[in-house]
Design a protein around this motif. Structure first.
Motif, PDB file in Angstrom:
ATOM      1  N   ALA A   9       1.070  -1.293  -0.103  1.00  9.53           N
ATOM      2  CA  ALA A   9       0.149  -0.012   0.055  1.00  9.53           C
ATOM      3  C   ALA A   9       1.047   1.094   0.029  1.00  9.53           C
ATOM      4  CB  ALA A   9      -0.948  -0.122   1.262  1.00  9.53           C
ATOM      5  N   LEU A  10       1.968   1.369  -1.001  1.00 11.86           N
ATOM      6  CA  LEU A  10       2.626   2.452  -1.054  1.00 11.86           C
ATOM      7  C   LEU A  10       2.865   2.657  -2.389  1.00 11.86           C
ATOM      8  CD1 LEU A  10       4.557   4.621   0.173  1.00 11.86           C
ATOM      9  CD2 LEU A  10       6.299   3.026  -0.122  1.00 11.86           C
ATOM     10  N   ASP A  29      -6.267   6.213  -2.806  1.00  9.41           N
ATOM     11  CA  ASP A  29      -6.097   6.750  -1.541  1.00  9.41           C
ATOM     12  C   ASP A  29      -7.019   6.092  -0.572  1.00  9.41           C
ATOM     13  OD1 ASP A  29      -5.378   8.905   0.270  1.00  9.41           O
ATOM     14  OD2 ASP A  29      -7.321   9.739   0.157  1.00  9.41           O
ATOM     15  N   ARG A  30      -8.165   5.633  -0.847  1.00 10.86           N
ATOM     16  CA  ARG A  30      -8.897   4.899   0.295  1.00 10.86           C
ATOM     17  C   ARG A  30      -8.410   3.604   0.223  1.00 10.86           C
ATOM     18  NH1 ARG A  30     -14.905   5.519  -2.626  1.00 10.86           N
ATOM     19  NH2 ARG A  30     -15.265   4.027  -0.958  1.00 10.86           N
ATOM     20  N   TRP A  31      -8.120   2.873  -0.736  1.00  8.99           N
ATOM     21  CA  TRP A  31      -7.435   1.634  -0.792  1.00  8.99           C
ATOM     22  C   TRP A  31      -5.941   1.586   0.185  1.00  8.99           C
ATOM     23  CZ3 TRP A  31      -2.737   0.259  -2.891  1.00  8.99           C
ATOM     24  CH2 TRP A  31      -2.293  -1.175  -2.981  1.00  8.99           C
ATOM     25  N   GLY A  36      -3.126   1.090   5.728  1.00  3.44           N
ATOM     26  CA  GLY A  36      -2.196   1.683   6.807  1.00  3.44           C
ATOM     27  C   GLY A  36      -1.046   2.190   5.701  1.00  3.44           C
ATOM     28  N   GLY A  37      -1.435   2.617   4.455  1.00  2.59           N
ATOM     29  CA  GLY A  37      -0.541   3.061   3.377  1.00  2.59           C
ATOM     30  C   GLY A  37      -0.831   4.691   3.102  1.00  2.59           C
ATOM     31  N   ALA A  38      -0.245   4.831   2.089  1.00  2.00           N
ATOM     32  CA  ALA A  38      -0.427   6.147   1.400  1.00  2.00           C
ATOM     33  C   ALA A  38      -0.184   6.388  -0.148  1.00  2.00           C
ATOM     34  CB  ALA A  38       0.448   7.218   2.115  1.00  2.00           C
TER      35      ALA A  38
END
Length: 387
Positions: A9-10, A29-31, A36-38
């Motif tokens: 999730a990066l 963004d939601r995913w 816990g990513g960005a």
């Protein structure tokens, strides 16, 4: 976004400010947040319209206000022929370069079902072969990042609906409807009405066929050459597609040679094409002649090997005639493959300082420059996400 589960999730998102890329930015963004990513929104500003600078800044401000990191990538493309083609190449390079700089291993792009259909039709009108007519791949490997296109099966209208209630207004680039450009004419003609699912299925089938044939008939070596079994390879359409991809990789070219030329080479059983040389007997496909230099824009030497900039007082070049010095110890490779290997030489006298693939390091030299085989056009075969 469910098929993206296995990925970290990066990620970065190519965000033009249009409705499609903004929808992907919101979804990504939601995913990412749920894991816990960005994400990092990369806004390419082509510099082709007076309004584009302000539009890019407004998009960046709007995304930042919603907690999404954003970075503007200015291109300042000069006017001239093949503008859209040059813009696509520069945009891709800028996005991947920013991913590498930011340390984001994945890049999301917002191509959707209508984009896929337009691409297929555009390639068909230009006489593309089976590989081109399979459309864009959902997953493409590049040295800087893995390129993901999760929306290829989604219609444009559904993406626009994703923006409802978000408060970010999309930007419409008028060049998308300019009849000067072939893709705009296809769009107005309704190319997006084509069914994209069939193209995705065809691409997956082609990738599976090529992977199976590759395993049975070819071995791509890190020295930038390939060992072939010409009988197992055959001469059918799968052989032509796979041989074209190998020639493109080993020749260090951005594009594969024409299918007809590949078919003729397969029929001959030996010869040169696209910077590659198929040796007599059909066992080896090697670089015809390593003449390219080190390219600072791509970080590649000869379009094939990812290398650091040559240190002061040195230059990258082909091993060439010095390959004879190593022939007795590296008999598993043909002489032509050895001669095409990258070697680091001293400026002035041209003495060898380093030949990474042959573990050669000149006595007293402090130079140590690692490199690896990373062809300009990417991998020989493609991978597909689960689901």
């Amino acid at each position: 976004m469910a098929p993206l589960g296995p990925f970290t999730a990066l990620a970065a998102v190519g965000c033009s400010g249009g409705a499609d890329s903004l929808a992907l930015t919101r979804l990504a963004d939601r995913w990412a947040r749920a894991r816990g990513g960005a994400i990092l929104a990369l806004i390419v500003e082509h510099g082709l319209r007076p309004e584009s600078v302000a539009e890019a800044k407004a998009t960046a401000v709007a995304l930042t206000a919603r907690g999404i990191a954003a970075r503007i990538l200015p291109l300042a493309l000069p006017a001239g022929p093949r503008l859209q083609e040059r813009a696509r190449a520069a945009r891709r390079a800028a996005l991947l370069g920013a991913c590498q700089e930011a340390g984001t291993p994945h890049l999301f792009l917002a191509h959707h079902a209508e984009d896929q259909a337009e691409t297929i039709l555009f390639r068909a009108l230009r006489g593309s072969g089976a590989r081109g007519l399979a459309g864009m791949a959902p997953v493409t490997m590049a040295p800087e990042a893995l390129i993901l296109r999760p929306l290829l099966g989604q219609p444009k209208a559904r993406l626009a609906a994703c923006l409802e209630g978000w408060g970010v207004l999309p930007v419409e680039d008028p060049s998308n409807r300019n009849p000067r450009f072939a893709r705009a004419r296809l769009r107005d003609a309704g190319a997006g009405a084509l069914e994209a699912g069939a193209f995705a299925h065809r691409r997956a089938r082609h990738a599976a066929e090529e992977a199976a044939r590759l395993a049975a008939a070819m071995r791509l070596l890190p020295e930038g050459c390939a060992e072939l079994d010409p009988v197992a390879l055959g001469q059918d359409r799968v052989a032509r597609r796979l041989m074209a991809a190998l020639i493109r990789a080993i020749g260090g070219r951005a594009h594969a040679p024409p299918e007809a030329a590949v078919a003729a080479l397969l029929a001959r059983g030996a010869g040169t094409l696209g910077g590659a040389r198929w040796l007599k007997g059909g066992r080896w496909l090697v670089r015809e002649a390593a003449t390219g230099g080190w390219d600072a824009a791509t970080g590649l030497w000869d379009g094939r090997f990812r290398a650091a900039p040559p240190p002061a007082g040195h230059r990258w070049g082909a091993l060439g005639a010095d390959a004879a010095r190593f022939r007795s110890r590296f008999r598993h490779l043909p002489s032509a493959a050895l001669a095409a290997l990258p070697a680091l030489r001293r400026e002035g006298d041209g003495m060898l300082a380093l030949v990474p693939h042959l573990a050669y390091h000149a006595s007293g030299s402090e130079v140590s420059e690692p490199l690896h085989f990373a062809p300009l056009a990417g991998p020989v075969t493609e991978c597909h996400p689960p689901g």
